[in-house]
Design an enzyme around this catalytic site. Sequence first.
Site, short mmCIF file in Angstrom:
data_model
loop_
_atom_site.label_atom_id
_atom_site.label_comp_id
_atom_site.label_asym_id
_atom_site.label_seq_id
_atom_site.Cartn_x
_atom_site.Cartn_y
_atom_site.Cartn_z
CG ASP A 84 13.52 28.92 39.76
OD1 ASP A 84 14.57 29.55 39.69
OD2 ASP A 84 13.41 27.72 39.49
CD GLU B 168 17.40 24.37 35.85
OE1 GLU B 168 18.03 23.76 36.73
OE2 GLU B 168 17.46 25.60 35.73
C1 FRU Z 1 15.94 26.88 38.22
C2 FRU Z 1 16.19 25.82 39.28
C3 FRU Z 1 15.12 24.76 39.22
C4 FRU Z 1 15.13 24.21 40.61
C5 FRU Z 1 15.42 25.44 41.43
C6 FRU Z 1 16.25 25.19 42.65
O1 FRU Z 1 16.54 28.10 38.52
O2 FRU Z 1 17.47 25.26 39.11
O3 FRU Z 1 15.32 23.78 38.23
O4 FRU Z 1 13.92 23.62 40.96
O5 FRU Z 1 16.10 26.34 40.59
O6 FRU Z 1 16.34 26.32 43.44
#
Ligand code: FRU
Length: 498
Positions: A48, A222
């Site tokens: 992300d 998320e």
């Molecule tokens: C989304 C996610 C978020 C988390 C991160 C962990 O892709 O799962 O929810 O903070 O990636 O790397």
Amino acid sequence: MRLLQNLFLIALLTTVISCSKKEPETATIIEPHRPQFHFSPPAKWMNDPNGMVYYNGEYHLFYQHYPDSTMWGPMHWGHAVSKDLIHWEHLPIALYPDSLGYIFSGSAVVDANNTAGFQSGNEKPLVAIFTYDKQGYETQAIAFSNDKGHTWTKYENNPVIKNPGEKDFRDPKVFWHVESEHWIMSLAVANRIQFFRSKNLKDWELTGEFGREHGNHGGVWECPDLFQLPVTGTTETRWVLLVSINPGSPNGGSGTQYFIGNFDGKTFTSEHGPSTERFIDYGRDNYAGVTWGNAPDGRTIFLGWMSNWNYAQVVPTETWRSAMTLPRDLSLHNTSAGIRLVSTPSKEVEQLRTERKDITVDQPFIHTGLAEVKVEFDLNETAAKDFGIELFNSKNENIRIGYDRESNWFYIDRTNPGKKEFSTDFVGIQYAPRFSDSHILTLHIFVDVASVELFADGGVSCMTAIFFPTEDFTQLKIYGDGEVKLLSTEAYELKSIW
Ligand code: FRU
């Protein structure tokens, strides 16, 4: 020749990486499938985008990063800055995991009035708000920077929000809400978004929640984002809530849905019925995207992670994994189907253009592998039921970006994309609904060596798809199963940012 050149550069890059562990690379990168105008990490794993904030002429981009592997692992915040959203300078890792956990996704703000009291010099403090994940136990924490976001110190009394007994409790996105004079945090909590508010970024109060009964629940919620936008051409505004879900998106795996409605300083209410599902991008490869805080000129600039949890960790790249989408400006438009969130490539992308080229139904466009093409089809005069733009190479591999008249869907056909054995979820056709009823249908695409982004009908319907051909797609043609009538075409070869 190209192969030798690539091998030499890989060797050179490997040497640079091993000599300067954990320091960012600045080498020229011409590895197979290395994006040429999209942001990608110099080496190792990325997911992300995080902490996107603009300050003092610089767009900061942090990202989920594991510097020891090309697979997901203990998360850090990698860091880069740009003056133009296109050319990036890689900076040292901003946040390392510690005894409270891995550093998961989050956001950053400019604390212009020093509400948290972190300011130590003349620069406004930047404050990052992120999730700590300790073997699934998630809390929210903050860190600050007094040197324009270049180095970071974690707050000594972290976490600032403890875990209330929720397994998935993460990805805080914070902004200053002028009307209520509070910082507002949107937080993904399992199957809903919770809203918190604070005067000082340290003490947070839960004020509301949204979504248990709204939208798509095929996976965990998320990476939320909440922002206000004018409805173009009217005096009205609306609030938009972005929510990423994984899995469960319309084309499988990860995707980002959005809701349009109102925010009263405490909670969000949607103006669509609970079963309405809308996605900012219907392609398989745009996930966890959020917008820049403090962006200049009131712009709302979005960037997503150009991959999908279904196969992100096994895509065939050697030294790094993943890239981000192009930056996109978001706006709201009235369409014949109601108000829709529209994404358009940010104006900074235009600097990639070189001279304008021709493309017609009879004349394919041969390019270097980096191209922008915009074609307007006249549906009144087009007999074809299925038509579009095809990317292909001399190995008979191809990607088709098209429109199927009968179903009224756009699609990206990735059944024959070159390398595909790495995942059964990768191949196939992905679809996006058409919302416009205009007889002019526009396909506007950006082709990098490993991705295509479609902004159809001016960005009302978007799709993003990655690919790994065994030879670059340097040819592009317009196809149809009958006659197609073009109203206009625009084609450019694009420059590499390296
Ligand atoms: C989304 C996610 C978020 C988390 C991160 C962990 O892709 O799962 O929810 O903070 O990636 O790397």
